[in-house]
Structures are given as structure tokens and as C-alpha cells.
Motif scaffolding. Structure first.
Motif, PDB file in Angstrom:
ATOM      1  N   LYS A  88       0.850  -1.182   0.000  1.00 35.51           N
ATOM      2  CA  LYS A  88       0.000   0.000   0.000  1.00 35.51           C
ATOM      3  C   LYS A  88       0.891   1.239   0.000  1.00 35.51           C
ATOM      4  CE  LYS A  88      -3.593  -2.226   2.699  1.00 35.51           C
ATOM      5  NZ  LYS A  88      -4.361  -2.213   3.947  1.00 35.51           N
ATOM      6  N   PRO A  89       0.484   2.289  -0.680  1.00 34.64           N
ATOM      7  CA  PRO A  89       1.280   3.523  -0.667  1.00 34.64           C
ATOM      8  C   PRO A  89       0.989   4.370   0.576  1.00 34.64           C
ATOM      9  CG  PRO A  89      -0.555   3.732  -2.190  1.00 34.64           C
ATOM     10  CD  PRO A  89      -0.582   2.320  -1.658  1.00 34.64           C
ATOM     11  N   LYS A 148       4.032   6.974   9.544  1.00 43.76           N
ATOM     12  CA  LYS A 148       3.155   7.143   8.390  1.00 43.76           C
ATOM     13  C   LYS A 148       2.072   8.166   8.708  1.00 43.76           C
ATOM     14  CE  LYS A 148       3.826   2.243   7.547  1.00 43.76           C
ATOM     15  NZ  LYS A 148       3.177   0.941   7.729  1.00 43.76           N
ATOM     16  N   MET A 149       1.706   8.937   7.698  1.00 42.78           N
ATOM     17  CA  MET A 149       0.682   9.964   7.861  1.00 42.78           C
ATOM     18  C   MET A 149      -0.676   9.315   8.168  1.00 42.78           C
ATOM     19  SD  MET A 149       0.483  13.149   5.347  1.00 42.78           S
ATOM     20  CE  MET A 149      -1.038  13.929   4.937  1.00 42.78           C
ATOM     21  N   TYR A 168      -4.529   8.737  -3.344  1.00 42.94           N
ATOM     22  CA  TYR A 168      -3.416   7.811  -3.583  1.00 42.94           C
ATOM     23  C   TYR A 168      -2.682   7.321  -2.346  1.00 42.94           C
ATOM     24  CZ  TYR A 168      -1.285  12.490  -3.900  1.00 42.94           C
ATOM     25  OH  TYR A 168      -0.935  13.786  -3.684  1.00 42.94           O
ATOM     26  N   TYR A 169      -2.887   7.910  -1.169  1.00 44.53           N
ATOM     27  CA  TYR A 169      -2.208   7.414   0.030  1.00 44.53           C
ATOM     28  C   TYR A 169      -3.151   6.584   0.899  1.00 44.53           C
ATOM     29  CZ  TYR A 169       1.867  10.445  -0.610  1.00 44.53           C
ATOM     30  OH  TYR A 169       3.000  11.049  -1.082  1.00 44.53           O
ATOM     31  N   THR A 170      -2.559   5.700   1.672  1.00 44.52           N
ATOM     32  CA  THR A 170      -3.274   4.874   2.636  1.00 44.52           C
ATOM     33  C   THR A 170      -3.010   5.427   4.035  1.00 44.52           C
ATOM     34  OG1 THR A 170      -2.890   2.949   1.226  1.00 44.52           O
ATOM     35  CG2 THR A 170      -3.499   2.513   3.520  1.00 44.52           C
ATOM     36  N   PRO A 171      -4.029   5.583   4.874  1.00 46.44           N
ATOM     37  CA  PRO A 171      -3.786   6.052   6.247  1.00 46.44           C
ATOM     38  C   PRO A 171      -2.903   5.076   7.023  1.00 46.44           C
ATOM     39  CG  PRO A 171      -6.108   6.217   5.691  1.00 46.44           C
ATOM     40  CD  PRO A 171      -5.456   5.437   4.587  1.00 46.44           C
TER      41      PRO A 171
END
Length: 173
Positions: free
Chosen positions: A1-2, A20-21, A35-38
Motif C-alpha cells: 500500500k502507498p 506514516k501519515m 493515492y495514500y493509505t492512512p
């Protein structure tokens, strides 16, 4: 996952962990929800030779639980890698970081991207804020490496001298 992530690297070059954000904006130039994964780990802190350090990535600084969570885990310094644009209200962000440092009785260091990418111009102006909200250092808008010295004991003393920390420590973790 990104993920939008930041590595914490020890003075000897060992990777201590990956922060990670957690929260993502959905705004012009920052369509990060697309596009990002929590984060699957939440807000992390790291024991370093100098201090206990938390990492809150970019947009997470706008959500009070990020810095607060790191401090509840013992962080004396919270580092915020970010990518603010020169068109954003940097004075507002500066005041926001002063409030976070003061309210949480910790040092806050925002490391802001600088330079141009396509039509986007990143602002720079990284800064270090003390536990009393005082700005210790502010960089300009040029690329550079800045080394700051700070006393983590100052954050510990600030917490000891604040009656509100008694109630704060009673909150469930």
C-alpha cells in the motif's frame, strides 16, 4: 500500500522505524486521499541518544491528537516533515506550531520542503519552537541543512510546572 512516510534513522544509520501519515487533505494540489493509505500504526515515538522524538507528518499537524499523542508517549521533541507551498499562509502555520508546542509543552520542529516542482513552489521556512511557544529558529526560503541544539529537559520542566498535566495524565491511553 502507498503511504506518506518518514524514516527515523539513528546516528549510526540504523532505521529505527517508519512513521506514516494518519490524516489526509483533499485540496487543490494535495489530492492525497486519492493515492495514500492512512497509517496502520498511528503516531510513533522513538528513543534517541538526545531525546524521545515523535513524528507527525505534514497535514497531521492540523489535527490536535497527533502532537498530543506523541507527547503522551513521552516525546520531548515532535518533528513535522511537511510540504507547504509559498502561496499558503505561512504565518498561520507558524502560529499553529507555537500553539502546539505551548499546549503540549514540547519542542516542535517543522522541516518544510523548499524549491520548485512544476508549477508548485515550496516555501521552506522550517522552524524550531520551544515548549513555551517561543520560536528558537526560523530558516529562510532557500535549501539548507540546519543543526539546532536544544535541551529536552526544558520540555520535562515545562510539564512539571503546569497543573493541567495532572488532569492530562489521568486521561485513558
Amino acid at each position: 500500500k502507498p503511504y506518506a512516510a518518514s524514516l527515523m534513522i539513528s546516528p549510526k544509520g540504523r532505521i529505527l522505524g517508519v512513521s506514516k501519515m494518519v490524516h489526509f487533505p483533499q485540496a487543490e494540489h494535495f489530492w492525497e486521499q486519492d493515492y495514500y493509505t492512512p497509517s496502520d500504526t498511528g503516531f510513533l515515538v522513538y528513543e534517541t541518544p538526545k531525546a524521545t522524538v515523535g513524528v507527525v507528518i505534514c497535514f497531521d499537524r492540523h489535527v490536535p491528537d497527533g502532537v498530543r499523542n506523541c507527547v503522551r508517549q513521552g516525546a520531548e521533541l515532535v518533528i513535522i516533515p511537511t510540504a507547504n507551498l509559498s502561496t499558503e499562509d505561512l504565518g498561520l502555520f507558524e502560529r499553529e506550531l507555537q500553539a502546539l508546542a505551548l499546549q503540549n509543552r514540547c519542542f516542535v520542529a517543522m522541516c518544510n520542503r523548499v524549491g520548485q516542482e512544476g508549477e508548485l513552489r515550496f516555501a521552506g521556512e522550517s522552524l524550531l519552537v520551544a515548549p513555551d511557544g517561543r520560536i528558537e529558529f526560523k530558516a529562510g526560503g532557500l535549501e539548507g541543512l540546519y543543526v539546532m541544539d536544544f535541551d529536552p529537559e526544558e520540555a520535562r520542566r515545562a510539564r512539571e510546572g503546569c497543573a493541567c498535566w495532572f488532569a492530562f495524565d489521568l486521561l485513558p491511553r
